[in-house]
Design an enzyme around this catalytic site. Structure first.
Site, PDB file in Angstrom:
ATOM      1  N   GLU A 185     -10.278  -9.997  -7.514  1.00 33.96           N
ATOM      2  CA  GLU A 185      -9.226  -8.984  -7.307  1.00 33.96           C
ATOM      3  C   GLU A 185      -8.100  -9.122  -8.337  1.00 33.96           C
ATOM      4  O   GLU A 185      -7.577  -8.111  -8.821  1.00 33.96           O
ATOM      5  CB  GLU A 185      -8.680  -9.097  -5.890  1.00 33.96           C
ATOM      6  CG  GLU A 185      -9.723  -8.696  -4.849  1.00 33.96           C
ATOM      7  CD  GLU A 185      -9.204  -8.687  -3.424  1.00 33.96           C
ATOM      8  OE1 GLU A 185      -9.921  -8.169  -2.552  1.00 33.96           O
ATOM      9  OE2 GLU A 185      -8.077  -9.187  -3.176  1.00 33.96           O
ATOM     10  N   HIS A 215      -2.248  -5.523   1.544  1.00 30.02           N
ATOM     11  CA  HIS A 215      -3.577  -6.129   1.373  1.00 30.02           C
ATOM     12  C   HIS A 215      -3.400  -7.554   0.880  1.00 30.02           C
ATOM     13  O   HIS A 215      -2.429  -7.864   0.186  1.00 30.02           O
ATOM     14  CB  HIS A 215      -4.378  -5.337   0.326  1.00 30.02           C
ATOM     15  CG  HIS A 215      -5.634  -6.044  -0.097  1.00 30.02           C
ATOM     16  ND1 HIS A 215      -6.798  -5.964   0.630  1.00 30.02           N
ATOM     17  CD2 HIS A 215      -5.880  -6.895  -1.138  1.00 30.02           C
ATOM     18  CE1 HIS A 215      -7.718  -6.720   0.046  1.00 30.02           C
ATOM     19  NE2 HIS A 215      -7.186  -7.295  -1.030  1.00 30.02           N
ATOM     20  N   LYS A 250       0.817  -1.214   0.000  1.00 27.16           N
ATOM     21  CA  LYS A 250       0.000   0.000   0.000  1.00 27.16           C
ATOM     22  C   LYS A 250       0.859   1.275   0.000  1.00 27.16           C
ATOM     23  O   LYS A 250       2.063   1.219   0.271  1.00 27.16           O
ATOM     24  CB  LYS A 250      -0.939  -0.035   1.209  1.00 27.16           C
ATOM     25  CG  LYS A 250      -1.959  -1.180   1.150  1.00 27.16           C
ATOM     26  CD  LYS A 250      -2.967  -1.067   2.277  1.00 27.16           C
ATOM     27  CE  LYS A 250      -3.996  -2.178   2.209  1.00 27.16           C
ATOM     28  NZ  LYS A 250      -5.063  -2.004   3.218  1.00 27.16           N
ATOM     29  N   ASN A 281      -2.099   0.086   6.841  1.00 25.99           N
ATOM     30  CA  ASN A 281      -1.619  -1.200   7.347  1.00 25.99           C
ATOM     31  C   ASN A 281      -0.709  -1.952   6.379  1.00 25.99           C
ATOM     32  O   ASN A 281      -0.628  -3.170   6.412  1.00 25.99           O
ATOM     33  CB  ASN A 281      -2.806  -2.059   7.811  1.00 25.99           C
ATOM     34  CG  ASN A 281      -3.764  -2.386   6.667  1.00 25.99           C
ATOM     35  OD1 ASN A 281      -3.601  -1.903   5.558  1.00 25.99           O
ATOM     36  ND2 ASN A 281      -4.748  -3.213   6.944  1.00 25.99           N
ATOM     37  N   TYR A 306     -12.578  -1.856  -3.831  1.00 28.92           N
ATOM     38  CA  TYR A 306     -13.096  -1.945  -2.462  1.00 28.92           C
ATOM     39  C   TYR A 306     -14.614  -1.773  -2.409  1.00 28.92           C
ATOM     40  O   TYR A 306     -15.152  -1.392  -1.363  1.00 28.92           O
ATOM     41  CB  TYR A 306     -12.425  -0.891  -1.581  1.00 28.92           C
ATOM     42  CG  TYR A 306     -11.032  -1.268  -1.088  1.00 28.92           C
ATOM     43  CD1 TYR A 306     -10.831  -2.419  -0.337  1.00 28.92           C
ATOM     44  CD2 TYR A 306      -9.934  -0.445  -1.333  1.00 28.92           C
ATOM     45  CE1 TYR A 306      -9.573  -2.756   0.147  1.00 28.92           C
ATOM     46  CE2 TYR A 306      -8.669  -0.772  -0.851  1.00 28.92           C
ATOM     47  CZ  TYR A 306      -8.489  -1.930  -0.115  1.00 28.92           C
ATOM     48  OH  TYR A 306      -7.256  -2.259   0.371  1.00 28.92           O
TER      49      TYR A 306
HETATM   50  P1  CMP Z   1      -7.543  -4.408   3.610  1.00 29.63           P
HETATM   51  O1  CMP Z   1      -7.118  -5.781   3.997  1.00 29.63           O
HETATM   52  O2  CMP Z   1      -6.960  -3.813   2.378  1.00 29.63           O
HETATM   53  O3  CMP Z   1      -9.142  -4.401   3.471  1.00 29.63           O
HETATM   54  C1  CMP Z   1      -9.913  -3.242   3.676  1.00 29.63           C
HETATM   55  C2  CMP Z   1      -9.119  -2.117   4.254  1.00 29.63           C
HETATM   56  O4  CMP Z   1      -9.892  -1.134   4.905  1.00 29.63           O
HETATM   57  C3  CMP Z   1      -8.207  -2.652   5.357  1.00 29.63           C
HETATM   58  O5  CMP Z   1      -7.197  -3.435   4.823  1.00 29.63           O
HETATM   59  C4  CMP Z   1      -7.787  -1.354   6.024  1.00 29.63           C
HETATM   60  O6  CMP Z   1      -6.801  -0.660   5.278  1.00 29.63           O
HETATM   61  C5  CMP Z   1      -9.099  -0.573   5.946  1.00 29.63           C
HETATM   62  N1  CMP Z   1      -9.876  -0.701   7.181  1.00 29.63           N
HETATM   63  C6  CMP Z   1     -10.455  -1.786   7.694  1.00 29.63           C
HETATM   64  N2  CMP Z   1     -11.109  -1.508   8.848  1.00 29.63           N
HETATM   65  C7  CMP Z   1     -10.920  -0.193   9.061  1.00 29.63           C
HETATM   66  C8  CMP Z   1     -11.337   0.706  10.080  1.00 29.63           C
HETATM   67  N3  CMP Z   1     -12.076   0.297  11.118  1.00 29.63           N
HETATM   68  N4  CMP Z   1     -10.959   2.002   9.978  1.00 29.63           N
HETATM   69  C9  CMP Z   1     -10.211   2.411   8.921  1.00 29.63           C
HETATM   70  N5  CMP Z   1      -9.788   1.600   7.924  1.00 29.63           N
HETATM   71  C10 CMP Z   1     -10.133   0.324   7.990  1.00 29.63           C
END
Ligand code: CMP
Length: 137
Positions: free
Chosen positions: A126, A115, A9, A112, A49
């Site tokens: 995806e 993904h 990311k 984070n 998403y």
């Molecule tokens: P990802 O695994 O890419 O799938 C969806 C993404 O949304 C997740 O990783 C985070 O980057 C984001 N995400 C999930 N939960 C939250 C949350 N509670 N607040 C903000 N971002 C979130």
């Protein structure tokens, strides 16, 4: 052999973690079947998403995912989907196990670092969202 979609990311790319994350991918026995660095458009990120579009964090997530380059990867190995999720660790880096990618390189639940697809159906969608059939053959 199974394929999964991984994304490094914008947070991790901007902080210079691409090389370390690619090393962790290879050290865990994945083959990199396809890889591309690109900056997502809002339309690309929103479509990717779409399952989260009603969530309160959706707009923030789209802004984050389009703020700079990402690295898109098709990873292949036995049990790739579950194995990649294990190597990444929990969605929230604070809750991720020591040594996982999100623990090492993530900042918070949104920023984070990586993904990964969460099921065979999601992986198929995806991968086809970002890669052409010939790139994955
Ligand atoms: P990802 O695994 O890419 O799938 C969806 C993404 O949304 C997740 O990783 C985070 O980057 C984001 N995400 C999930 N939960 C939250 C949350 N509670 N607040 C903000 N971002 C979130």
């Amino acid at each position: 052999m199974e394929k999964t979609l991984a994304i490094i990311k914008p947070d991790a790319v901007a902080l210079g973690y691409t090389g370390a994350i690619l090393s962790a991918i290879l050290d865990n026995g994945f083959r990199i079947k396809a890889m591309r660095q690109t900056t997502l458009t809002r339309a690309q990120a929103e479509g990717f998403y779409a399952v989260h579009r009603e969530k309160p964090f959706f707009q923030g997530l789209i802004s984050f995912m389009t703020e700079g380059p990402v690295v898109l990867l098709c990873l292949e190995r036995e049990d790739a989907i579950q194995k990649w999720r294990q190597v990444m660790g929990a969605t929230n880096p604070e809750k991720a196990e020591e040594g996982t990618i999100r623990k090492r390189f993530g900042t918070n639940i949104e920023r984070n670092a990586t993904h990964g697809s969460d099921s065979p159906e999601t992986a198929a969608f995806e991968l086809s969202w970002f890669f052409a059939g010939w790139e994955l053959a």
